[in-house]
Design an enzyme around this catalytic site. Structure first.
Site, PDB file in Angstrom:
ATOM      1  N   TYR A   1      29.289   9.618  -9.210  1.00 40.26           N
ATOM      2  CA  TYR A   1      28.230  10.607  -9.003  1.00 40.26           C
ATOM      3  C   TYR A   1      28.596  11.596  -7.897  1.00 40.26           C
ATOM      4  O   TYR A   1      28.037  12.687  -7.814  1.00 40.26           O
ATOM      5  CB  TYR A   1      26.896   9.931  -8.655  1.00 40.26           C
TER       6      TYR A   1
ATOM      7  N   LYS B   1      34.668  -2.941 -14.043  1.00 30.96           N
ATOM      8  CA  LYS B   1      35.384  -2.736 -15.312  1.00 30.96           C
ATOM      9  C   LYS B   1      36.868  -2.803 -14.968  1.00 30.96           C
ATOM     10  O   LYS B   1      37.641  -1.856 -15.188  1.00 30.96           O
ATOM     11  CB  LYS B   1      34.966  -1.371 -15.907  1.00 30.96           C
TER      12      LYS B   1
ATOM     13  N   ASP C   1      30.250  -4.310 -19.444  1.00 29.76           N
ATOM     14  CA  ASP C   1      29.749  -4.462 -20.818  1.00 29.76           C
ATOM     15  C   ASP C   1      29.240  -5.887 -21.035  1.00 29.76           C
ATOM     16  O   ASP C   1      28.161  -6.105 -21.589  1.00 29.76           O
ATOM     17  CB  ASP C   1      30.815  -4.074 -21.856  1.00 29.76           C
TER      18      ASP C   1
ATOM     19  N   ASP D   1      23.121   1.730 -11.228  1.00 27.75           N
ATOM     20  CA  ASP D   1      22.049   2.592 -11.732  1.00 27.75           C
ATOM     21  C   ASP D   1      21.562   2.058 -13.081  1.00 27.75           C
ATOM     22  O   ASP D   1      20.361   1.859 -13.318  1.00 27.75           O
ATOM     23  CB  ASP D   1      22.639   4.010 -11.886  1.00 27.75           C
TER      24      ASP D   1
ATOM     25  N   ASP E   1      18.079  -0.665 -14.002  1.00 30.42           N
ATOM     26  CA  ASP E   1      17.018  -0.294 -14.947  1.00 30.42           C
ATOM     27  C   ASP E   1      16.869  -1.354 -16.028  1.00 30.42           C
ATOM     28  O   ASP E   1      15.765  -1.684 -16.450  1.00 30.42           O
ATOM     29  CB  ASP E   1      17.320   1.066 -15.591  1.00 30.42           C
TER      30      ASP E   1
END
Ligand code: NAD
Length: 352
Positions: free
Chosen positions: A141, A186, A218, A242, A246
């Site tokens: 980001y 990852k 994943d 992030d 959620d």
């Protein structure tokens, strides 16, 4: 002399003022009971600040926040300022506050209350208590981004320092809980993730009691749905955090129940806010769930003021009103008593 704390109050837009007012009443009740005082300084940020000053975050608001013990924020944004092409947008206030206050650590607890188990969208899941520790000021980001002749790029960059300080936070929180840490990355593809793993392994020796599990993002997304009750603390990068927070939040049933804290170096003011947005569809109707903000206030007492008792009292009071069957519309599933924002706030105060 009575201890006094300075709290910067950013009510923001939409339901922000409604839910923050509820949290302030609860905070005042607790502080009176425990014999310390709170001095609130209200300031504008977000859409209301654009209307008043032409910018989402003024130097004055920033200075008030920097000179406070903690910041409590409602939510910013709404359709009035929602032009995606506009360069002046309410969310810039949040990014500005995070950056200027150095808030690199984002804590997102996802707790499934026993009384709300019905609200959990996953069949058979009746308990979950996860703390997600998300790195907040680095990664993709904030990396270099841009356009090329026929494409676009974003870059994920992390320094050893940035990883180490958030990983240590993860270990520390795990020590204060069930001593289990899941690291999500990852590492089969990303070089930054491989560095995360190296740092975690080198820090693990300082926290020998904590058991560490590594999961690829994943797989973690699947495991979170398959066995949510088995996680304790999850530490991860900005983007993965992030998304995962959620997902974890959704498992608890309502965004109206989810608090958060964003913290920087010790001694610096932290910022506390509900996870939800300004909910323009219900703003002004008096039906918003104030509990996410009230629970954020509980986090503020614990992590910024060191008033653990105050924090515990709020958490217990919230638990009790839920057990007593009180439900705002977002968590009402046909059973219990449907209540307004004010009624829910009053019930928490009574329970205190
Ligand atoms: P939202 O979280 O505001 O609303 C999503 C849904 O959840 C809506 O149906 C809303 O009514 C409901 N909801 C949210 N909070 C609730 C509560 N406390 N009680 C009961 N129901 C609640 O997300 P959105 O609709 O995507 O965004 C609305 C605005 O908020 C946008 O302008 C967005 O940019 C902004 N936003 C701000 C923040 C923030 O300030 N941190 C976070 C997310 C979105």
């Amino acid at each position: 002399m009575m201890k006094e704390y300075n709290i910067a109050l950013i009510k923001g837009d939409g339901i922000g003022p409604e839910v923050v007012d509820g949290a302030v009443k609860v905070m005042n009740t607790v502080s009176e009971k425990l014999g310390f005082s709170l001095k609130f300084t209200e300031c504008l940020a977000g859409g209301c600040s654009i209307d008043e000053y032409g910018v989402p975050l003024t130097d004055e608001t920033l200075n008030i926040c920097k000179n406070s013990d903690a910041v409590l924020l409602g939510a910013v944004g709404g359709p009035k300022w929602d032009d995606v092409d506009a360069s002046i947008r309410p969310e810039k206030a949040l990014l500005g506050l995070r950056k200027e206050l150095g808030l690199y650590s984002n804590l997102r607890p996802a707790l499934l209350y026993e009384a709300l188990a019905d609200a959990c969208p996953i069949k058979g899941v009746t308990s979950m208590d996860i703390l997600i520790v998300r790195e907040l000021t680095g990664g993709i980001y904030f990396g270099k981004k841009g356009r090329t002749d026929d494409g676009a790029y974003d870059t994920e960059e992390y320094s050893d320092f940035e990883i180490r300080r958030i990983v240590r936070e993860g270990f520390r929180y795990a020590m204060g809980r069930d001593k289990r840490l899941t690291v999500v990355d990852k590492a089969n593809v990303l070089e930054t993730s491989r560095l995360w793993r190296e740092v975690v392994k080198s820090e693990a020796g300082n926290f020998p009691e904590v058991s560490v599990e590594f999961l690829y993002i994943d797989n973690a997304s699947m495991q979170l749905i398959g066995r949510p009750q088995s996680f304790d603390v999850i530490v991860t990068s900005n983007m993965f955090g992030d998304i995962l927070s959620d997902e974890a939040g959704e498992i608890t049933g309502s965004v109206g129940m989810l608090p958060s804290a964003s913290l920087g170096d010790p001694g610096k003011p932290g910022m506390y806010e509900p996870v939800h947005g300004s909910a323009p569809d219900i703003a002004g109707k008096g039906i918003a769930n104030p509990l996410a903000t009230i629970l954020s206030a509980a986090m503020l007492f614990k992590w910024s003021l060191g008033e653990d008792k105050a924090s515990d009292m709020i958490n217990e009071a919230v638990n009790k009103v839920l057990e007593n069957g009180l439900r705002t519309a977002d968590i009402f599933k046909g059973e219990g008593k449907l209540v307004t924002t004010e009624e829910m706030t009053s019930a928490v105060i009574e329970s205190l």
